[in-house]
Design a protein around this motif. Structure first.
Motif, PDB file in Angstrom:
ATOM      1  N   TYR A  69       1.832  -2.682   4.616  1.00 34.62           N
ATOM      2  CA  TYR A  69       1.344  -2.774   5.994  1.00 34.62           C
ATOM      3  C   TYR A  69       1.415  -4.229   6.431  1.00 34.62           C
ATOM      4  O   TYR A  69       1.175  -5.136   5.634  1.00 34.62           O
ATOM      5  CB  TYR A  69      -0.122  -2.346   6.091  1.00 34.62           C
TER       6      TYR A  69
ATOM      7  N   TYR B  56       4.120  -0.244   9.255  1.00 31.98           N
ATOM      8  CA  TYR B  56       4.236   0.074   7.833  1.00 31.98           C
ATOM      9  C   TYR B  56       5.721   0.154   7.500  1.00 31.98           C
ATOM     10  O   TYR B  56       6.453   0.928   8.119  1.00 31.98           O
ATOM     11  CB  TYR B  56       3.541   1.401   7.515  1.00 31.98           C
TER      12      TYR B  56
ATOM     13  N   ILE C 185      -6.888   6.483   1.475  1.00 29.21           N
ATOM     14  CA  ILE C 185      -7.264   7.386   2.562  1.00 29.21           C
ATOM     15  C   ILE C 185      -7.530   8.736   1.914  1.00 29.21           C
ATOM     16  O   ILE C 185      -6.763   9.169   1.057  1.00 29.21           O
ATOM     17  CB  ILE C 185      -6.117   7.549   3.586  1.00 29.21           C
TER      18      ILE C 185
ATOM     19  N   ILE D  41     -10.624   6.811   6.049  1.00 30.88           N
ATOM     20  CA  ILE D  41     -10.610   5.601   5.232  1.00 30.88           C
ATOM     21  C   ILE D  41     -11.719   5.711   4.192  1.00 30.88           C
ATOM     22  O   ILE D  41     -12.887   5.877   4.536  1.00 30.88           O
ATOM     23  CB  ILE D  41     -10.807   4.366   6.131  1.00 30.88           C
TER      24      ILE D  41
ATOM     25  N   TRP E   7      -4.892   2.239   3.007  1.00 29.56           N
ATOM     26  CA  TRP E   7      -5.220   1.348   4.123  1.00 29.56           C
ATOM     27  C   TRP E   7      -5.318  -0.075   3.608  1.00 29.56           C
ATOM     28  O   TRP E   7      -5.552  -0.300   2.417  1.00 29.56           O
ATOM     29  CB  TRP E   7      -6.531   1.757   4.795  1.00 29.56           C
TER      30      TRP E   7
ATOM     31  N   SER F 299      -4.111   1.688   9.034  1.00 29.80           N
ATOM     32  CA  SER F 299      -3.867   2.916   8.287  1.00 29.80           C
ATOM     33  C   SER F 299      -2.904   3.755   9.110  1.00 29.80           C
ATOM     34  O   SER F 299      -2.527   3.371  10.220  1.00 29.80           O
ATOM     35  CB  SER F 299      -5.178   3.669   8.031  1.00 29.80           C
TER      36      SER F 299
ATOM     37  N   SER G 279       0.862  -1.184   0.000  1.00 28.09           N
ATOM     38  CA  SER G 279       0.000   0.000   0.000  1.00 28.09           C
ATOM     39  C   SER G 279       0.892   1.225   0.000  1.00 28.09           C
ATOM     40  O   SER G 279       2.008   1.193   0.527  1.00 28.09           O
ATOM     41  CB  SER G 279      -0.871   0.018   1.257  1.00 28.09           C
TER      42      SER G 279
END
Length: 199
Positions: free
Chosen positions: A119, A114, A143, A148, A56, A77, A51
């Motif tokens: 993630y 992250y 995001i 989100i 997220w 996130s 990501s």
């Protein structure tokens, strides 16, 4: 099988964490790593998905059916460099993401990190219904304005569900219903065969 594992076996985790099994998931570049504890019906999991920092990812189990609605999910996130995990139940296909307790026990609260453009969500879950076979879901999305936003509703984002057996590691994808049906009828016939054997 071996192909499902080849991409994920080399993964490493912070804090010296190790997991006994892993599956390279069929879509969204994601992988799931886990150790199942038969003694208490729990699984330690690590879900990893690529990501951007402004996106997220989420993973969860649907105790009531297959697909997104009804799923109990962990969503990772970040904001201002701090990574957080939200737990929520997707009551509809357009849910409000309120931070809520899941319908199954989470003995070790989830955490996430992250790094390297991905993630990783860590959690320990008590597998619902005390069965190793679970309908799992995963997602990734953007995001927007610090919130989100909905994931795309096309392509890989619609194929990100599969039934996984946490004991054997075998999985059946949710995207091909014909394949799924064949697997179901296979397991029913093998079940009948084993019942006949016992008689």
């Amino acid at each position: 099988g071996a192909a499902a594992q080849s991409g994920c076996l080399s993964a490493t985790f912070t804090g010296g964490r190790t997991f006994l099994k892993c599956n390279q998931l069929p879509v969204l570049g994601a992988s799931l790593h886990w150790t199942y504890h038969a003694g208490n019906g729990t699984a330690d999991i690590a879900f990893r998905a690529p990501s951007g920092a402004d996106g997220w990812v989420g993973w969860g189990i649907n105790p009531s059916g297959s697909g997104m609605a009804g799923s109990n999910v962990f969503v990772a996130s970040q904001s201002g460099g701090a990574v957080s995990v939200l737990t929520t139940i997707l009551r509809t296909t357009a849910p409000t993401l309120d931070n809520t307790a899941l319908s199954f026990d989470v003995p070790v609260p989830a955490s996430a990190e992250y790094a390297g453009g991905a993630y990783t969500i860590y959690a320990t879950v008590a597998l619902p219904g005390n069965t190793t076979s679970q309908n799992t879901v995963w997602q990734a999305g953007p995001i927007s304005g610090g919130r989100i936003s909905p994931h795309p509703v096309s392509g890989q984002n619609l194929q990100s569900a599969q039934n996984l057996d946490f004991l054997s590691g075998t999985s059946t994808g949710g995207s091909n219903s014909r394949l799924h049906r064949r697997n179901v009828s296979l397991s029913v016939s093998s079940l009948i065969a084993s019942l006949i054997k016992q008689l």
